[in-house]
Design an enzyme around this catalytic site. Sequence first.
Site, PDB file in Angstrom:
ATOM      1  N   ASP A   1       0.840  -1.189   0.000  1.00 21.33           N
ATOM      2  CA  ASP A   1       0.000   0.000   0.000  1.00 21.33           C
ATOM      3  C   ASP A   1       0.882   1.248   0.000  1.00 21.33           C
ATOM      4  O   ASP A   1       1.748   1.405   0.866  1.00 21.33           O
ATOM      5  CB  ASP A   1      -0.880  -0.034   1.257  1.00 21.33           C
ATOM      6  CG  ASP A   1      -2.067   0.890   1.103  1.00 21.33           C
ATOM      7  OD1 ASP A   1      -3.201   0.407   1.238  1.00 21.33           O
ATOM      8  OD2 ASP A   1      -1.850   2.088   0.849  1.00 21.33           O
TER       9      ASP A   1
ATOM     10  N   PHE B   1      -0.898   5.672 -10.542  1.00 18.96           N
ATOM     11  CA  PHE B   1      -2.318   5.332 -10.731  1.00 18.96           C
ATOM     12  C   PHE B   1      -2.992   4.932  -9.421  1.00 18.96           C
ATOM     13  O   PHE B   1      -4.193   4.731  -9.394  1.00 18.96           O
ATOM     14  CB  PHE B   1      -2.464   4.144 -11.688  1.00 18.96           C
ATOM     15  CG  PHE B   1      -2.010   4.407 -13.089  1.00 18.96           C
ATOM     16  CD1 PHE B   1      -2.769   5.193 -13.935  1.00 18.96           C
ATOM     17  CD2 PHE B   1      -0.836   3.860 -13.572  1.00 18.96           C
ATOM     18  CE1 PHE B   1      -2.365   5.432 -15.236  1.00 18.96           C
ATOM     19  CE2 PHE B   1      -0.419   4.087 -14.877  1.00 18.96           C
ATOM     20  CZ  PHE B   1      -1.186   4.873 -15.713  1.00 18.96           C
TER      21      PHE B   1
ATOM     22  N   SER C   1      -7.898  14.416 -13.951  1.00 19.50           N
ATOM     23  CA  SER C   1      -9.186  14.138 -14.588  1.00 19.50           C
ATOM     24  C   SER C   1      -9.811  15.415 -15.109  1.00 19.50           C
ATOM     25  O   SER C   1      -9.611  16.507 -14.546  1.00 19.50           O
ATOM     26  CB  SER C   1     -10.104  13.503 -13.531  1.00 19.50           C
ATOM     27  OG  SER C   1     -11.439  13.492 -13.976  1.00 19.50           O
TER      28      SER C   1
ATOM     29  N   TYR D   1     -13.797  12.900  -4.309  1.00 21.83           N
ATOM     30  CA  TYR D   1     -12.918  12.318  -5.332  1.00 21.83           C
ATOM     31  C   TYR D   1     -12.341  13.418  -6.227  1.00 21.83           C
ATOM     32  O   TYR D   1     -11.120  13.518  -6.415  1.00 21.83           O
ATOM     33  CB  TYR D   1     -13.677  11.289  -6.183  1.00 21.83           C
ATOM     34  CG  TYR D   1     -12.990  11.002  -7.495  1.00 21.83           C
ATOM     35  CD1 TYR D   1     -11.848  10.221  -7.541  1.00 21.83           C
ATOM     36  CD2 TYR D   1     -13.444  11.581  -8.694  1.00 21.83           C
ATOM     37  CE1 TYR D   1     -11.186  10.004  -8.739  1.00 21.83           C
ATOM     38  CE2 TYR D   1     -12.790  11.378  -9.886  1.00 21.83           C
ATOM     39  CZ  TYR D   1     -11.662  10.579  -9.910  1.00 21.83           C
ATOM     40  OH  TYR D   1     -11.008  10.379 -11.086  1.00 21.83           O
TER      41      TYR D   1
ATOM     42  N   LYS E   1      -8.271  15.146  -6.800  1.00 18.29           N
ATOM     43  CA  LYS E   1      -7.514  15.389  -8.049  1.00 18.29           C
ATOM     44  C   LYS E   1      -7.000  16.827  -8.063  1.00 18.29           C
ATOM     45  O   LYS E   1      -5.849  17.087  -8.424  1.00 18.29           O
ATOM     46  CB  LYS E   1      -8.392  15.101  -9.269  1.00 18.29           C
ATOM     47  CG  LYS E   1      -8.758  13.633  -9.434  1.00 18.29           C
ATOM     48  CD  LYS E   1      -7.540  12.757  -9.679  1.00 18.29           C
ATOM     49  CE  LYS E   1      -7.813  11.288  -9.613  1.00 18.29           C
ATOM     50  NZ  LYS E   1      -6.614  10.448  -9.506  1.00 18.29           N
TER      51      LYS E   1
ATOM     52  N   PHE F   1     -10.113  12.328 -20.011  1.00 14.00           N
ATOM     53  CA  PHE F   1     -11.557  12.455 -20.207  1.00 14.00           C
ATOM     54  C   PHE F   1     -12.171  11.101 -19.818  1.00 14.00           C
ATOM     55  O   PHE F   1     -11.896  10.627 -18.734  1.00 14.00           O
ATOM     56  CB  PHE F   1     -11.842  13.040 -21.597  1.00 14.00           C
ATOM     57  CG  PHE F   1     -11.592  14.544 -21.549  1.00 14.00           C
ATOM     58  CD1 PHE F   1     -10.301  15.037 -21.351  1.00 14.00           C
ATOM     59  CD2 PHE F   1     -12.626  15.452 -21.570  1.00 14.00           C
ATOM     60  CE1 PHE F   1     -10.056  16.405 -21.188  1.00 14.00           C
ATOM     61  CE2 PHE F   1     -12.390  16.821 -21.415  1.00 14.00           C
ATOM     62  CZ  PHE F   1     -11.111  17.293 -21.219  1.00 14.00           C
TER      63      PHE F   1
ATOM     64  N   ARG G   1     -28.877  11.850 -13.168  1.00 12.47           N
ATOM     65  CA  ARG G   1     -28.048  11.448 -12.028  1.00 12.47           C
ATOM     66  C   ARG G   1     -27.481  12.714 -11.388  1.00 12.47           C
ATOM     67  O   ARG G   1     -26.931  13.567 -12.097  1.00 12.47           O
ATOM     68  CB  ARG G   1     -26.913  10.541 -12.527  1.00 12.47           C
ATOM     69  CG  ARG G   1     -26.016   9.995 -11.420  1.00 12.47           C
ATOM     70  CD  ARG G   1     -25.063   8.946 -11.967  1.00 12.47           C
ATOM     71  NE  ARG G   1     -24.011   9.520 -12.795  1.00 12.47           N
ATOM     72  CZ  ARG G   1     -23.030   8.805 -13.349  1.00 12.47           C
ATOM     73  NH1 ARG G   1     -22.988   7.490 -13.174  1.00 12.47           N
ATOM     74  NH2 ARG G   1     -22.113   9.385 -14.095  1.00 12.47           N
TER      75      ARG G   1
ATOM     76  N   ASP H   1     -24.163  15.096 -12.400  1.00 15.10           N
ATOM     77  CA  ASP H   1     -23.627  14.885 -13.752  1.00 15.10           C
ATOM     78  C   ASP H   1     -23.402  16.199 -14.485  1.00 15.10           C
ATOM     79  O   ASP H   1     -24.197  17.131 -14.381  1.00 15.10           O
ATOM     80  CB  ASP H   1     -24.590  14.010 -14.582  1.00 15.10           C
ATOM     81  CG  ASP H   1     -24.197  12.555 -14.580  1.00 15.10           C
ATOM     82  OD1 ASP H   1     -23.039  12.254 -14.249  1.00 15.10           O
ATOM     83  OD2 ASP H   1     -25.057  11.710 -14.905  1.00 15.10           O
TER      84      ASP H   1
HETATM   85  C1  WQD Z   1     -20.964   8.878 -18.470  1.00 11.71           C
HETATM   86  C2  WQD Z   1     -22.351   9.283 -18.908  1.00 11.71           C
HETATM   87  C3  WQD Z   1     -23.970   9.332 -17.128  1.00 11.71           C
HETATM   88  C4  WQD Z   1     -24.096   5.049 -16.287  1.00 11.71           C
HETATM   89  C5  WQD Z   1     -16.852   9.643 -14.048  1.00 11.71           C
HETATM   90  C6  WQD Z   1     -16.062  10.521 -13.120  1.00 11.71           C
HETATM   91  C7  WQD Z   1     -14.813  10.984 -13.792  1.00 11.71           C
HETATM   92  C8  WQD Z   1     -14.001   9.840 -14.276  1.00 11.71           C
HETATM   93  C9  WQD Z   1     -14.814   8.851 -15.044  1.00 11.71           C
HETATM   94  C10 WQD Z   1     -12.831   8.223 -12.952  1.00 11.71           C
HETATM   95  C11 WQD Z   1     -23.040  10.243 -17.923  1.00 11.71           C
HETATM   96  C12 WQD Z   1     -24.328   8.281 -18.167  1.00 11.71           C
HETATM   97  C13 WQD Z   1     -23.785   6.284 -16.834  1.00 11.71           C
HETATM   98  C14 WQD Z   1     -25.392   4.511 -16.495  1.00 11.71           C
HETATM   99  C15 WQD Z   1     -25.954   6.457 -17.814  1.00 11.71           C
HETATM  100  N1  WQD Z   1     -13.417   9.294 -13.106  1.00 11.71           N
HETATM  101  N2  WQD Z   1     -24.694   6.976 -17.578  1.00 11.71           N
HETATM  102  N3  WQD Z   1     -26.274   5.241 -17.251  1.00 11.71           N
HETATM  103  O1  WQD Z   1     -19.662  10.554 -14.856  1.00 11.71           O
HETATM  104  O2  WQD Z   1     -18.586  11.198 -17.060  1.00 11.71           O
HETATM  105  O3  WQD Z   1     -17.183  10.393 -15.212  1.00 11.71           O
HETATM  106  O4  WQD Z   1     -16.050   8.557 -14.403  1.00 11.71           O
HETATM  107  O5  WQD Z   1     -12.296   7.478 -12.509  1.00 11.71           O
HETATM  108  O6  WQD Z   1     -14.079  11.735 -12.892  1.00 11.71           O
HETATM  109  O7  WQD Z   1     -16.841  11.644 -12.749  1.00 11.71           O
HETATM  110  O8  WQD Z   1     -18.631   8.789 -16.411  1.00 11.71           O
HETATM  111  O9  WQD Z   1     -19.292   6.558 -17.210  1.00 11.71           O
HETATM  112  O10 WQD Z   1     -20.199   7.379 -14.992  1.00 11.71           O
HETATM  113  O11 WQD Z   1     -21.011   8.422 -17.110  1.00 11.71           O
HETATM  114  O12 WQD Z   1     -26.802   7.071 -18.484  1.00 11.71           O
HETATM  115  O13 WQD Z   1     -25.764   3.441 -16.005  1.00 11.71           O
HETATM  116  O14 WQD Z   1     -23.174   8.109 -18.934  1.00 11.71           O
HETATM  117  O15 WQD Z   1     -25.114   9.987 -16.664  1.00 11.71           O
HETATM  118  O16 WQD Z   1     -23.794  11.146 -18.654  1.00 11.71           O
HETATM  119  P1  WQD Z   1     -18.623  10.319 -15.875  1.00 11.71           P
HETATM  120  P2  WQD Z   1     -19.765   7.699 -16.383  1.00 11.71           P
END
Ligand code: WQD
Length: 344
Positions: A63, A86, A130, A155, A159, A184, A301, A304
């Site tokens: 760790d 990472f 991020s 979270y 960052k 992204f 959600r 978002d």
């Molecule tokens: C993408 C889109 C959801 C699930 C997050 C963190 C970011 C990064 C990556 C990582 C959104 C939509 C999702 C579902 C859906 N961090 N969605 N139904 O929120 O852009 O980014 O993860 O380690 O910091 O914030 O990614 O994949 O969760 O969502 O409609 O069951 O998909 O609303 O618009 P996000 P995501």
Amino acid sequence: MNDMKEKILVTGGTGYIGSHTVVELQNAGYEVVIIDNLSNSSRKVLDGIKNITGIMPAFVEGDCTDLKTLSTLFENHKGIKGIINFAASKAVGESVEKPLLYYRNNLVTLINLLELMPQYDVKGIVFSSSCTVYGEPDVNPIDETAPIKVATSPYGNTKQICEEIITDFIASGANIKSILLRYFNPIGAHPSAEIGELPNGIPNNLVPYITQTAAGIRKELTVFGNDYNTPDGTCIRDFIDVVDLARAHVVAMKRMLDNSDSDALEVFNLGTGNGLSVLQLIEAFEKASGVKVPYRIGERRAGDIEQIWANPKKANEILGWKAVVPIEETMSNAWKWQCRCAGN
Ligand code: WQD
């Protein structure tokens, strides 16, 4: 086989992005040492890495929040020249429930690594940041000069704070270099299907939810809102293939170690430059896999962002890196990996 290059420590190297980066580092001739506490990954990932590259990386189970563990690692693996960090907790929702866990894991790990770098003559560290640091952008595509917005989760805050810790340490005159990579939305898996994202309970992220639904593990996908101010009403993201993302780390490391003219601190957006909506991504998956994804439209959600995609020009020009994997190929790899997981 290339000449053997420098020794690189990859913290969190058995995780999703870490494992893909280890593969690209080894393919580029770097010698890799991994440290991972296996909190969200498995030892089996090492076999996947070996199957792809022919090389079993050195592995320390431990760790990074424990300074002693890290100093022992540097003693046992002399000559580490670079670090790719990472090792961090990454679930937005969980971070709201357990903020101290997130602050401890993410901040203490970084502080320990920075503290040891000068002692062990480690030249550079790549930090996984991020696009979440930009919050809801005022304009898209977004470049590195855009303002950092108040974080909406612990979270996201880790960052931002980690970026500041690195910035302050370098400003203090520390003899190290760092590259902050603002990812992204990383998706997909290695085309060999030897490594990918390991499912851990019910997925939060869109692509694992899509592939698990297509595989019949989940009944249906919920699309979180279709009343956003976007062409089809669903959110827009910049989905980037994990192998493209991994390659960027190799280029960043090479720049820090081999280019004596590069600035001590640099920051790059890592995205494709293309925004895709949630519905467009589902469509790309269906086209690539030939499998329909049952979905329904649900509520938005909380937290978002409506739309965000990268201007990756700086990375394209200065790093000479560009995302190249077409989205259908990325989705097809994600599906191959899902099928392989289910068959295990
Ligand atoms: C993408 C889109 C959801 C699930 C997050 C963190 C970011 C990064 C990556 C990582 C959104 C939509 C999702 C579902 C859906 N961090 N969605 N139904 O929120 O852009 O980014 O993860 O380690 O910091 O914030 O990614 O994949 O969760 O969502 O409609 O069951 O998909 O609303 O618009 P996000 P995501």
